[in-house]
Design a protein around this motif. Structure first.
Motif, short mmCIF file in Angstrom:
data_model
loop_
_atom_site.label_atom_id
_atom_site.label_comp_id
_atom_site.label_asym_id
_atom_site.label_seq_id
_atom_site.Cartn_x
_atom_site.Cartn_y
_atom_site.Cartn_z
N GLN A 79 0.84 -1.20 0.00
CA GLN A 79 0.00 0.00 0.00
C GLN A 79 0.87 1.26 0.00
OE1 GLN A 79 -2.54 0.39 3.40
NE2 GLN A 79 -3.60 2.19 2.60
N GLU A 80 1.95 1.23 0.78
CA GLU A 80 2.86 2.38 0.82
C GLU A 80 3.58 2.55 -0.51
OE1 GLU A 80 3.65 2.19 5.63
OE2 GLU A 80 4.99 1.10 4.26
N VAL A 83 1.20 4.31 -2.76
CA VAL A 83 1.17 5.75 -2.49
C VAL A 83 2.39 6.41 -3.12
CG1 VAL A 83 1.37 7.50 -0.65
CG2 VAL A 83 -0.16 5.54 -0.37
N GLN A 86 1.87 6.58 -6.84
CA GLN A 86 0.89 7.62 -7.17
C GLN A 86 1.53 9.00 -7.10
OE1 GLN A 86 -2.07 6.88 -8.30
NE2 GLN A 86 -2.57 9.03 -8.65
N ALA A 87 2.51 9.14 -6.20
CA ALA A 87 3.21 10.42 -6.05
C ALA A 87 4.35 10.56 -7.05
CB ALA A 87 3.74 10.55 -4.63
N LEU A 94 5.11 10.46 0.38
CA LEU A 94 4.88 9.25 1.18
C LEU A 94 5.06 9.57 2.66
CD1 LEU A 94 4.43 6.20 1.58
CD2 LEU A 94 6.88 5.90 1.18
N HIS A 97 2.09 11.38 3.91
CA HIS A 97 0.96 10.44 4.00
C HIS A 97 1.06 9.61 5.28
CE1 HIS A 97 -2.01 7.44 2.79
NE2 HIS A 97 -1.11 6.53 3.12
N ARG A 128 2.03 5.40 -12.65
CA ARG A 128 0.92 6.13 -12.02
C ARG A 128 -0.42 5.71 -12.61
NH1 ARG A 128 2.42 12.48 -12.01
NH2 ARG A 128 3.54 12.55 -10.07
N ARG A 132 -3.61 4.21 -10.59
CA ARG A 132 -4.90 4.92 -10.63
C ARG A 132 -6.01 3.99 -11.15
NH1 ARG A 132 -3.56 9.04 -13.92
NH2 ARG A 132 -2.45 10.01 -12.20
N ARG A 135 -6.96 1.42 -8.50
CA ARG A 135 -7.73 2.04 -7.44
C ARG A 135 -9.18 2.26 -7.88
NH1 ARG A 135 -5.03 7.00 -5.87
NH2 ARG A 135 -3.57 5.63 -4.84
#
Length: 141
Positions: A79-80, A83, A86-87, A94, A97, A128, A132, A135
């Motif tokens: 999950q990290e 993130v 995504q960044a 991160l 977050h 990315r 996305r 998700r």
């Protein structure tokens, strides 16, 4: 100390790993034949200080380990990593977050080291768009 004797010249080119050295010295100790000279020679071929060899022997006797003590490693969850992907690989995002999520947060420098270590080991940041899309698929289910 004086000039190295014959043993010093012979031992100069030898290298022995910690497990092999400790195992042999423990064999000598079990036989009652371990001397300080053995430990000094072991330190020389092990490339360490005599005190270090004594500490290794003590750890082997008390804890039963001949290798280095394992260290806890900071690992990032999937999950990290998502993130982070995504960044766009921005570790500071991160870090923010993780702070917002609460709990114990490693320093930004530690996160940078972990990400660099894992990327050098072959981990690949997902694109990315892929993150996305995954998700959005989870949300629509």
């Amino acid at each position: 100390m004086g000039e190295p004797g014959a043993w010093g010249e012979v031992a100069a080119g030898l290298r022995v790993s910690r497990p092999v050295l400790v195992a042999r010295l423990l064999e000598l100790d079990a036989a009652g034949a371990l001397t300080t000279a053995h430990v000094r020679a072991g330190a020389q071929v092990g490339g360490v200080n005599v005190r270090t060899v004594w500490l290794w022997l003590d750890a082997a006797r008390t804890e039963g380990r001949v290798e280095r003590r394992p260290r806890a490693r900071l690992e990032l969850s999937d999950q990290e990593w998502a993130v982070l992907a995504q960044a766009g690989g921005n570790v500071a995002v991160l870090h923010r977050h993780l702070k917002e999520a609460g709990g114990q947060v490693p320093s930004l420098a530690s996160l940078h080291r972990v990400v660099r270590r894992d990327l050098e080991a072959g981990r690949v940041l997902p694109d990315r768009a892929v993150v996305r899309r995954e998700r959005e698929e989870q949300r629509t289910r």
